[in-house]
Design an enzyme around this catalytic site. Structure first.
Site, mmCIF file in Angstrom:
data_model
loop_
_atom_site.group_PDB
_atom_site.id
_atom_site.type_symbol
_atom_site.label_atom_id
_atom_site.label_comp_id
_atom_site.label_asym_id
_atom_site.label_seq_id
_atom_site.Cartn_x
_atom_site.Cartn_y
_atom_site.Cartn_z
ATOM 1 N N HIS A 39 -5.872 2.163 -3.805
ATOM 2 C CA HIS A 39 -4.958 1.546 -2.848
ATOM 3 C C HIS A 39 -4.562 0.162 -3.338
ATOM 4 O O HIS A 39 -5.156 -0.390 -4.275
ATOM 5 C CB HIS A 39 -5.609 1.460 -1.460
ATOM 6 N N HIS A 92 -2.625 0.888 6.976
ATOM 7 C CA HIS A 92 -2.922 0.910 5.539
ATOM 8 C C HIS A 92 -3.016 2.350 5.063
ATOM 9 O O HIS A 92 -3.333 3.255 5.838
ATOM 10 C CB HIS A 92 -4.237 0.165 5.276
ATOM 11 N N CYS A 96 0.809 -1.218 0.000
ATOM 12 C CA CYS A 96 0.000 0.000 0.000
ATOM 13 C C CYS A 96 0.846 1.274 0.000
ATOM 14 O O CYS A 96 0.620 2.188 -0.801
ATOM 15 C CB CYS A 96 -0.977 -0.016 1.171
#
Length: 316
Positions: free
Chosen positions: A266, A254, A200
């Site tokens: 993402h 994240h 990510c």
């Protein structure tokens, strides 16, 4: 977590000295000479891959453990890289490199450097963010380059941007999200920072580096940079970073890139688009929004460095 592990390892090695660290001693500099160099938590192929560095990335060589170098990237991230992926340079050679005419490969797909003899023989693959020195060429729509290990080859002119041109570059958030969307479907790779596979925060780094901006490596580090934003996505703008937290620890786990209208891009399983709006069919309940940050307007602040202002790339 990766950052913590590496700092602990480095502290132990430096603190205990050569008696326990073997050949561990201060060395100098180097350039990544392969398309992708894997950075590991320990000096072994079996060590966890904590990050990657693409061709032409300048490294600080902290010390050597057998065939492995403990290295540090321009944003300050540390990990072990196998020696045959690095071209060591002394301070004079690095100063010459920093003053030379160089280009960055900016296409979103993995490309090929081909031979200069016109036969198109592959020399190396290449990923976005790679930096190479240029040499004179008379071939139309092409640019000739020298790799860190002295090999030479050719790239299409449209696939590169002169590094010095970033000096006058302004962040283009539309180009930023276009880059992220161009990577849709690319598989998630823990520790990955190339267009062939990324995690990510790797996706975030790739897209911003394509704009000439060096960010911190991990999501938790990225969350401490720029203008802090709350957890109301309605205040976010295109290009802002959005951070998600663990339901149990509250820790940032994240990150994605905001694209407007509640949507963010993402890398989770693959690069994809989801929504921050609980009413959307693209909403992921397990992605708990923690905060955001704005990179725009904060270039050359802590953790957000324009490449032409990086002492790793230029003599300042």
């Amino acid at each position: 977590m990766r950052r913590t592990i590496l700092l602990i390892i480095n502290t132990i090695l430096v603190g205990l000295g050569t008696a326990l660290a073997g050949e561990h001693s201060l060395q100098g500099y180097g350039l990544v000479k392969v398309a992708t160099a894997c950075m590991r938590s320990t000096p072994a192929h079996s060590g966890e891959m904590v990050s990657q560095a693409v061709m032409g990335t300048p490294l600080r060589l902290i010390g050597r453990e057998g065939s492995w170098w403990l290295t540090e990237t321009p944003e300050g991230y540390q990990g072990y890289i196998i020696g045959n992926a690095i071209a060591p340079k002394d301070s004079t050679a690095m100063a010459t490199w920093r003053r030379s005419d160089r280009v960055m490969y900016t296409d979103h797909y993995t490309g090929r450097i081909v031979s200069r003899d016109g036969r198109g023989t592959p020399v190396s693959d290449i990923h976005a963010g790679s930096v190479l020195q240029t040499i004179p060429s008379k071939v139309k729509d092409s640019i000739d380059v020298v790799l860190p290990d002295g090999r030479s080859g050719r790239l299409a002119s449209r696939s590169v941007k002169h590094l010095s041109d970033f000096r006058h570059h302004r962040l283009n958030t539309q180009q930023l999200v276009d880059m992220a969307r161009a990577l849709m479907g690319v598989s998630y790779l823990w520790g990955g920072t190339t267009t062939a596979g990324m995690d990510c925060s790797g996706l975030v780094k790739i897209c911003y580096l394509n704009q000439g901006i060096i960010l911190k490596r991990d999501a938790g580090e990225q969350a401490t940079t720029g203008t802090p934003l709350g957890d109301d996505f309605r205040e976010y703008r295109q290009g802002d970073l959005v951070f998600f937290k663990s339901a149990t620890t509250g820790r940032i786990v994240h990150v994605g890139i905001y694209d407007g209208d509640g949507l963010y891009i993402h890398s989770s399983g693959r690069v994809r688009v989801n929504s921050l709006d609980p009413e959307s069919t693209l909403y992921i309940p397990s992605n708990i929004l923690a905060s955001g940050c704005r990179i725009a307007g904060n270039i050359n602040t802590d953790g957000i460095t324009l490449i032409t202002n990086s002492p790793a790339y230029f003599d300042l």
